[in-house]
Design a protein around this motif. Structure first.
Motif, short mmCIF file in Angstrom:
data_model
loop_
_atom_site.label_atom_id
_atom_site.label_comp_id
_atom_site.label_asym_id
_atom_site.label_seq_id
_atom_site.Cartn_x
_atom_site.Cartn_y
_atom_site.Cartn_z
N ILE A 343 -15.22 38.63 -13.60
CA ILE A 343 -13.94 38.14 -13.09
C ILE A 343 -12.85 38.77 -13.94
O ILE A 343 -12.87 38.69 -15.18
CB ILE A 343 -13.84 36.60 -13.20
N THR A 344 -11.89 39.42 -13.27
CA THR A 344 -10.71 39.98 -13.95
C THR A 344 -9.48 39.30 -13.41
O THR A 344 -9.23 39.31 -12.19
CB THR A 344 -10.62 41.50 -13.73
N ASN A 345 -8.68 38.71 -14.29
CA ASN A 345 -7.49 37.99 -13.86
C ASN A 345 -6.25 38.51 -14.56
O ASN A 345 -6.14 38.46 -15.78
CB ASN A 345 -7.64 36.49 -14.16
N THR A 346 -5.31 39.02 -13.75
CA THR A 346 -3.99 39.37 -14.25
C THR A 346 -2.92 38.51 -13.60
O THR A 346 -1.74 38.69 -13.85
CB THR A 346 -3.68 40.86 -13.99
N GLY A 347 -3.37 37.58 -12.73
CA GLY A 347 -2.46 36.67 -12.04
C GLY A 347 -2.62 35.26 -12.57
O GLY A 347 -2.60 35.03 -13.78
N SER A 348 -2.81 34.30 -11.63
CA SER A 348 -2.94 32.89 -12.00
C SER A 348 -4.16 32.28 -11.33
O SER A 348 -4.36 32.46 -10.12
CB SER A 348 -1.70 32.11 -11.58
N ILE A 349 -4.96 31.56 -12.11
CA ILE A 349 -6.08 30.76 -11.59
C ILE A 349 -5.79 29.33 -12.00
O ILE A 349 -5.75 29.01 -13.20
CB ILE A 349 -7.43 31.24 -12.15
N LEU A 350 -5.58 28.45 -11.02
CA LEU A 350 -5.03 27.13 -11.28
C LEU A 350 -5.89 26.04 -10.65
O LEU A 350 -6.44 26.22 -9.57
CB LEU A 350 -3.61 27.02 -10.71
N SER A 351 -5.96 24.89 -11.33
CA SER A 351 -6.72 23.76 -10.81
C SER A 351 -6.29 22.49 -11.50
O SER A 351 -5.92 22.52 -12.69
CB SER A 351 -8.22 23.97 -11.02
N PRO A 352 -6.38 21.33 -10.82
CA PRO A 352 -6.12 20.06 -11.51
C PRO A 352 -7.29 19.61 -12.37
O PRO A 352 -7.20 18.59 -13.05
CB PRO A 352 -5.88 19.09 -10.35
N SER A 353 -8.41 20.36 -12.37
CA SER A 353 -9.55 20.01 -13.20
C SER A 353 -9.95 21.18 -14.09
O SER A 353 -9.59 21.24 -15.24
CB SER A 353 -10.74 19.56 -12.34
N ALA A 354 -10.71 22.15 -13.54
CA ALA A 354 -11.14 23.33 -14.31
C ALA A 354 -10.62 24.59 -13.63
O ALA A 354 -10.75 24.74 -12.42
CB ALA A 354 -12.65 23.37 -14.41
N GLY A 355 -10.05 25.49 -14.42
CA GLY A 355 -9.62 26.77 -13.85
C GLY A 355 -10.81 27.54 -13.33
O GLY A 355 -10.85 27.93 -12.15
N GLN A 363 -25.05 32.13 -12.75
CA GLN A 363 -25.07 33.32 -13.59
C GLN A 363 -23.81 34.16 -13.33
O GLN A 363 -23.56 34.55 -12.20
CB GLN A 363 -26.31 34.17 -13.31
N LEU A 364 -23.06 34.42 -14.38
CA LEU A 364 -21.94 35.35 -14.29
C LEU A 364 -22.21 36.50 -15.25
O LEU A 364 -22.36 36.29 -16.45
CB LEU A 364 -20.61 34.66 -14.64
N ALA A 365 -22.31 37.71 -14.69
CA ALA A 365 -22.45 38.92 -15.51
C ALA A 365 -21.15 39.71 -15.43
O ALA A 365 -20.40 39.59 -14.48
CB ALA A 365 -23.62 39.76 -15.02
N GLY A 366 -20.90 40.52 -16.45
CA GLY A 366 -19.68 41.32 -16.46
C GLY A 366 -18.52 40.63 -17.13
O GLY A 366 -17.43 41.21 -17.26
N GLY A 367 -18.71 39.39 -17.55
CA GLY A 367 -17.73 38.69 -18.35
C GLY A 367 -16.49 38.23 -17.60
O GLY A 367 -16.34 38.44 -16.39
N ILE A 368 -15.59 37.59 -18.34
CA ILE A 368 -14.29 37.14 -17.84
C ILE A 368 -13.23 37.82 -18.67
O ILE A 368 -13.20 37.69 -19.91
CB ILE A 368 -14.15 35.61 -17.94
N THR A 369 -12.34 38.58 -18.02
CA THR A 369 -11.22 39.25 -18.69
C THR A 369 -9.93 38.66 -18.16
O THR A 369 -9.65 38.72 -16.95
CB THR A 369 -11.26 40.76 -18.45
N ASN A 370 -9.13 38.08 -19.04
CA ASN A 370 -7.90 37.42 -18.61
C ASN A 370 -6.70 37.98 -19.35
O ASN A 370 -6.63 37.94 -20.58
CB ASN A 370 -7.98 35.92 -18.88
N THR A 371 -5.75 38.52 -18.59
CA THR A 371 -4.45 38.89 -19.15
C THR A 371 -3.34 38.09 -18.48
O THR A 371 -2.17 38.33 -18.76
CB THR A 371 -4.18 40.40 -18.98
N GLY A 372 -3.73 37.18 -17.59
CA GLY A 372 -2.78 36.35 -16.88
C GLY A 372 -2.83 34.91 -17.38
O GLY A 372 -2.86 34.65 -18.59
N LEU A 373 -2.90 33.97 -16.42
CA LEU A 373 -2.91 32.53 -16.73
C LEU A 373 -4.12 31.88 -16.08
O LEU A 373 -4.34 32.04 -14.86
CB LEU A 373 -1.63 31.87 -16.22
#
Length: 432
Positions: A343-355, A363-373
């Motif tokens: 998952i690559t995020n340069t925007g916004s991932i929003l939730s009232p519980s868990a982003g 299983q998530l491979a390839g990691g999580i890269t966040n430069t956004g919110l």
């Protein structure tokens, strides 16, 4: 079979004229210009039933009204060459336009008028039938209770669907009381390009029927591109029962499900990528769901998620832990999902519980890269629990916020590759 042939038209109905008991063709109707032409306030009631050949530069050109139990019915291996051009009304008590029994419509359907069914589908392609030249719509294609605006089943094929809007207020619309577009039982569509509205009271676009006996799998071969709106009462786009979207989903518009999911990939189904982008100016690509923005469940797989827009869950806090992106089972039970290339995020991932919530041995491979919110108001920015694994680590150069935990890794959850933070990870944030 018998032949009806004309220099310009095989059959022409014009100047407020009428045929009251339909046209039934088991032979050949042909014209250099058009096989069957209806114009100038003229009407055919009883529909057009073809088991032979209708051909012309345009097979059927309707600027009047065609109506019947089925307005245009192709069956028994029949063919229309030159396609169907509709700027008037094609209305069926049952299906408006139906192809079955290995029939072929060559030249596509171009609609700037209305194709509408009261009790079935607007356009229904079944029993190994083929529509080449695509469906191009800037009018209204509307279905009743069966399948929806467009239904493609039983090994049938459409090479593309383009739904577009014209300048001014004319918005191309494909809508159904169940689904906007439904594809199942070995059927396939080459591609879907939407710049208008695709709407279903249940789901906007559905691949594979959840309750159908096998085989229910369906395919989109060259992806979905959306710059308009795809909306479902429950889910915007659902891919189920071992169905697949190759060529991914590219979104700069709105994909939304009111009660459930923006996009759901479940039951051993697959999407090779989801690319959610924003255009210059105010157009922000948005994927939104009442519970989950994007969910991968019960053996479903997504190749990768790249977000430069907004992915949001609008669900209230409750036992199902709403999330912007969710990998897990249905509810708290069942097998999890898989993301192959991160998952690559340069925007916004929003939730009232868990982003982002990764659970149920997902299983998530390839990691999580966040430069956004990434913001989970009620719980955590990122959760990995219940035997789930995130391989490739978490790299944050942006912001991860939540009221309780920026990162919450517990109950057998594993992050392989570590956590690297050059940005902000903080509790006490606010959600959407």
């Amino acid at each position: 079979g018998a032949l009806i042939s004309g220099g310009n038209y095989g059959i022409q109905v014009t100047d407020a004229s009428a045929i009251t008991n339909g046209i039934t063709n088991a032979g050949t109707i042909t014209g250099n210009n058009t096989g069957i032409a209806i114009s100038n306030y003229s009407t055919i009631t009883g529909g057009i039933t073809n088991t032979g050949l209708i051909s012309g530069a345009l097979g059927i050109n309707n600027a009047g009204t065609i109506s019947g139990i089925t307005a245009i019915l192709m069956k028994s291996g029949s063919t229309i060459s030159g396609g169907v051009l509709n700027s008037g009304l094609i209305m069926g008590l049952g299906t408006a336009v139906s192809l079955s029994d290995s029939s072929s419509l060559n030249g596509g359907i171009k609609n700037t008028g209305t194709i509408s069914s009261i009790n079935a589908s607007g356009i229904y392609i079944a029993s190994r039938s083929t529509l080449l030249g695509g469906i191009s719509n800037s009018g209204l294609i509307q279905g009743g209770t069966q399948y929806g605006g467009i239904g493609v089943i039983e090994g049938s094929y459409i090479d593309y669907i383009v739904n577009q809007s014209l300048s001014g207020s004319q918005v191309g619309t494909i809508a159904g009381q169940q689904f906007g577009i439904a594809v199942a039982s070995g059927a396939a569509i080459g591609s879907i390009n939407n710049a208008g509205l695709i709407y279903g009271s249940v789901n906007g676009i559905q691949l594979g029927f959840l309750s159908s006996p096998s085989p229910s799998a369906a395919s989109i071969l060259n992806g979905i591109t959306n710059s308009g709106t795809i909306f479902g009462g429950n889910t915007g786009i659902i891919v189920a029962n071992s169905s697949a979207i190759s060529g991914g989903i590219s979104n700069t518009g709105l994909i939304a499900g009111n009660n459930g999911y923006g996009i759901l990939v479940g039951t051993n189904s697959y999407i090779d990528y989801i690319n959610n982008q924003s255009l210059s100016g105010s157009q922000v690509g948005t994927i939104a769901g009442g519970q989950y923005g994007i969910a991968v469940q019960s053996g479903g797989t997504i190749g990768s998620i790249n977000n430069a827009g907004t992915i949001i869950s609008l669900g209230a806090l409750g036992p199902y832990n709403p999330a912007g992106i969710y990998l897990g089972g249905f509810g708290p039970f069942g097998s999890g999902g898989t993301i192959v290339n991160g998952i690559t995020n340069t925007g916004s991932i929003l939730s009232p519980s868990a982003g982002i919530l990764i659970t149920n041995s997902s299983q998530l491979a390839g990691g999580i890269t966040n430069t956004g919110l990434i913001n989970g108001e009620g719980r955590a920015g990122i959760v990995v629990n219940d035997g789930a694994t995130a391989t490739g680590g978490i790299l944050n150069t942006g912001t991860i916020l939540a009221s309780n935990y920026g990162l919450d890794i517990f109950d057998g959850g594993t992050v392989l590759g570590g956590v690297t933070n050059i940005g902000t990870i903080s509790s006490g944030g606010t959600g959407p």
